[in-house]
Write an enzyme that holds these catalytic residues in place. Structure first.
Site, PDB file in Angstrom:
ATOM      1  N   ASP A 226      -6.813   3.383  10.727  1.00 23.22           N
ATOM      2  CA  ASP A 226      -5.978   3.870   9.621  1.00 23.22           C
ATOM      3  C   ASP A 226      -5.380   5.216  10.021  1.00 23.22           C
ATOM      4  O   ASP A 226      -6.086   6.219  10.084  1.00 23.22           O
ATOM      5  CB  ASP A 226      -6.864   4.016   8.368  1.00 23.22           C
ATOM      6  CG  ASP A 226      -6.072   4.352   7.107  1.00 23.22           C
ATOM      7  OD1 ASP A 226      -4.859   4.580   7.191  1.00 23.22           O
ATOM      8  OD2 ASP A 226      -6.714   4.407   6.027  1.00 23.22           O
ATOM      9  N   ASP A 237       1.718   5.642   5.684  1.00 24.68           N
ATOM     10  CA  ASP A 237       0.277   5.392   5.664  1.00 24.68           C
ATOM     11  C   ASP A 237       0.088   3.890   5.843  1.00 24.68           C
ATOM     12  O   ASP A 237       0.445   3.109   4.966  1.00 24.68           O
ATOM     13  CB  ASP A 237      -0.269   5.875   4.304  1.00 24.68           C
ATOM     14  CG  ASP A 237      -1.775   5.720   4.168  1.00 24.68           C
ATOM     15  OD1 ASP A 237      -2.412   5.183   5.088  1.00 24.68           O
ATOM     16  OD2 ASP A 237      -2.304   6.139   3.111  1.00 24.68           O
ATOM     17  N   HIS A 306      -2.563   4.058  -3.507  1.00 24.98           N
ATOM     18  CA  HIS A 306      -2.187   5.330  -4.134  1.00 24.98           C
ATOM     19  C   HIS A 306      -0.714   5.604  -3.929  1.00 24.98           C
ATOM     20  O   HIS A 306      -0.108   5.058  -2.999  1.00 24.98           O
ATOM     21  CB  HIS A 306      -3.003   6.467  -3.496  1.00 24.98           C
ATOM     22  CG  HIS A 306      -2.974   6.436  -1.985  1.00 24.98           C
ATOM     23  ND1 HIS A 306      -2.058   7.146  -1.251  1.00 24.98           N
ATOM     24  CD2 HIS A 306      -3.702   5.729  -1.069  1.00 24.98           C
ATOM     25  CE1 HIS A 306      -2.243   6.895   0.039  1.00 24.98           C
ATOM     26  NE2 HIS A 306      -3.232   6.024   0.188  1.00 24.98           N
ATOM     27  N   HIS A 314      -1.976  11.758  -1.479  1.00 26.21           N
ATOM     28  CA  HIS A 314      -2.326  11.180  -2.778  1.00 26.21           C
ATOM     29  C   HIS A 314      -1.548  11.888  -3.878  1.00 26.21           C
ATOM     30  O   HIS A 314      -1.808  13.044  -4.188  1.00 26.21           O
ATOM     31  CB  HIS A 314      -3.842  11.296  -3.053  1.00 26.21           C
ATOM     32  CG  HIS A 314      -4.669  10.480  -2.112  1.00 26.21           C
ATOM     33  ND1 HIS A 314      -5.992  10.771  -1.840  1.00 26.21           N
ATOM     34  CD2 HIS A 314      -4.368   9.387  -1.376  1.00 26.21           C
ATOM     35  CE1 HIS A 314      -6.459   9.873  -0.975  1.00 26.21           C
ATOM     36  NE2 HIS A 314      -5.493   9.035  -0.675  1.00 26.21           N
ATOM     37  N   GLU A 339      -3.121  -0.651  -0.168  1.00 26.51           N
ATOM     38  CA  GLU A 339      -4.207  -0.922   0.766  1.00 26.51           C
ATOM     39  C   GLU A 339      -5.324  -1.640   0.040  1.00 26.51           C
ATOM     40  O   GLU A 339      -5.619  -1.343  -1.112  1.00 26.51           O
ATOM     41  CB  GLU A 339      -4.729   0.362   1.418  1.00 26.51           C
ATOM     42  CG  GLU A 339      -5.249   1.418   0.472  1.00 26.51           C
ATOM     43  CD  GLU A 339      -5.561   2.731   1.196  1.00 26.51           C
ATOM     44  OE1 GLU A 339      -6.261   2.682   2.219  1.00 26.51           O
ATOM     45  OE2 GLU A 339      -5.102   3.787   0.737  1.00 26.51           O
ATOM     46  N   GLU A 434      -3.169  -2.149   5.270  1.00 29.77           N
ATOM     47  CA  GLU A 434      -2.406  -1.242   4.414  1.00 29.77           C
ATOM     48  C   GLU A 434      -0.968  -1.090   4.893  1.00 29.77           C
ATOM     49  O   GLU A 434      -0.712  -1.010   6.093  1.00 29.77           O
ATOM     50  CB  GLU A 434      -3.082   0.150   4.439  1.00 29.77           C
ATOM     51  CG  GLU A 434      -2.330   1.233   3.672  1.00 29.77           C
ATOM     52  CD  GLU A 434      -3.088   2.555   3.629  1.00 29.77           C
ATOM     53  OE1 GLU A 434      -3.916   2.795   4.541  1.00 29.77           O
ATOM     54  OE2 GLU A 434      -2.858   3.337   2.704  1.00 29.77           O
TER      55      GLU A 434
HETATM   56 CO    CO Z   1      -3.787   5.068   2.200  1.00 27.84          CO
END
Ligand code: CO
Length: 453
Positions: A226, A237, A306, A314, A339, A434
């Site tokens: 990740d 992300d 998020h 976030h 995700e 994700e």
């Molecule tokens: Co994330």
């Protein structure tokens, strides 16, 4: 990077281990919508529409799509220098591969039902067009993410150390974004979007090696990779899971399918609880057989997707991966990391192991710090990362030493947030996929989509 559910965060706040989520109002003013006002919108010509290059195919070819068209306008310069193809390991900046400044488009998905008018609405198309700088920054970062992924798929093998893998990803990310990150402020302009998560087996998220870590990836391991890439604070992300033993295939397929379900369901005016319910239903339709025993695949109920705002991973909204979530709606212009996590264990994570991930809080209180090393470290963090998450290795690399006392002091003062590793029960296996999606006014763009996942 994952978000924990709100109840878990507030429970932690009582223990003093963490505090509430950053307030989106603080740093949200320079988010997507801030870009809707003052950009050049004279570019109405369809031929100049940057949506001609695509991520799945022509992405790695610098001579393709709109980049080529732009180039035609200029007189031919015979430059011997300037490599035009990516190297292995990847070290050629994405902006040098796409000299026209037009980057491959992610996967564009038309809005449906009540939102289908957006596809052809002149007003919505106009709103989208004036957002072009933002889009190009996002697409540049996404292309870097894909090209680093290519290195991952070719090189990550059992026997490698986690440190080697993390540094491979981060060195590539820095080269591809053109931001080595050693000069003050450079990390804030572009580069690594958050620490490289390399979370193995029952560890679901937020594990990256600290200095001296000797962990070697094993043949029977399931590892979540990740990592983030950012250009001008536009954080991409995206995560995937690697396993070398085919017995985990169903676990990985369950999570990939669940994430794609979330991506499909996401949209403007969609309630996040409905997305969570759909994700859970897909995830839990799978089971996996490991060494003669059958396990249901559970969605990890206290991990969430998020929203993302500029320079903050976030933003304050969560996207649950089980039913029963809140009725918050997604809105036009917002960016979400979708995700999902599946597990053969309890389907619930707790904090464990040594912390590596941190971020300066967007709503950090202005308190007097008595520990001198905390004051100087805070200055280093502000100047080098701002609110972009970092890990201990990134401080080491800037030449910081003996900073742990100061760092812990900043965490307990509520200025820096610690993101400890999140684990399910020992002996369980967890997987994650994700993507980052942009809820553009006229179309949904899965910016990080590639031909791998
Ligand atoms: Co994330």
């Amino acid at each position: 990077m994952a978000a924990k559910t709100a109840d878990e965060l507030s429970k932690l706040a009582l223990n003093g281990a963490a505090t509430k989520q950053p307030n989106p109002q603080v740093s949200g003013t320079n988010g997507v919508n801030g870009h809707l006002s003052d950009q050049d919108d004279s570019d109405d010509d369809k031929d100049d529409d940057p949506t001609t290059a695509t991520a799945n195919g022509s992405g790695a070819n610098p001579a393709s799509g709109a980049a080529k068209k732009k180039k035609k306008k200029k007189p031919k310069k015979k430059k011997a220098s300037g490599p035009k193809v990516q190297t292995d390991p990847p070290r050629v900046a994405i902006k040098d591969l796409f000299p026209g400044g037009v980057y491959p488009v992610g996967e564009e998905v038309e809005y449906k039902n009540e939102n289908s008018f957006r596809t052809t609405s002149e007003e919505k198309r106009h709103l989208d067009r004036i957002n072009n700088d933002f889009l190009q920054e996002y697409r540049q970062g996404a292309e870097a993410h894909r090209q680093v992924r290519k290195w991952c798929h070719a090189h990550i093998k059992p026997g490698m150390s986690l440190t080697e893998i993390a540094e491979g990803i981060e060195d590539s990310t820095r080269a591809l974004t053109g931001h080595p990150g050693l000069e003050e402020g450079d990390n804030i302009k572009g580069g690594v979007g958050f620490p490289t998560g390399l979370s193995i087996n029952h560890i679901a998220a937020h594990y990256t090696p600290n200095a001296g870590n000797k962990w070697i990836l094993g043949e029977k391991d399931v590892m979540k990779v990740d990592y983030g890439v950012h250009i001008n604070g536009r954080i991409v992300d995206s995560a995937f899971t690697v396993a070398f033993d085919p017995k985990y295939d169903n676990l990985l397929n369950a999570v990939k399918d669940a994430t794609n379900t979330g991506i499909r369901e996401a949209g403007i005016d969609v309630r996040v609880c409905d997305i969570g319910a759909a994700i859970q239903e897909t995830m839990e339709s799978y089971e996996v057989e490991l060494d003669g025993k059958t396990y249901p695949v559970k969605a990890i109920r206290n991990l969430n997707g998020h929203d993302i705002i500029q320079h903050s991973i976030h933003g304050g909204k969560s996207v649950p991966i089980v039913k029963g979530g809140d009725q918050t709606k997604m809105e036009e212009g917002e960016i979400f990391a979708i995700e999902t996590f599946g597990s053969t264990g309890r389907g619930y994570v707790t904090d464990d192991l040594e912390v590596s991930h941190y971020a300066l809080r967007a709503d950090a209180p202005n308190v007097a710090l008595r520990v001198g090393s905390a004051r100087s470290l805070l200055n280093v963090i502000k100047k080098n990362f701002g609110t972009i998450p970092f890990c201990r290795r990134y401080l080491d690399r800037l030449g910081q030493e003996k900073y742990l006392l100061g760092l812990n002091n900043l965490v307990s003062a509520g200025i820096v947030e610690a993101y400890p590793p999140l684990v399910d029960v020992k002996g369980s296996y967890t997987a994650q996929f994700e993507h980052t999606i942009l809820l553009r006014p006229n179309v949904k763009e899965v910016i990080s989509r590639g031909d791998d996942y």
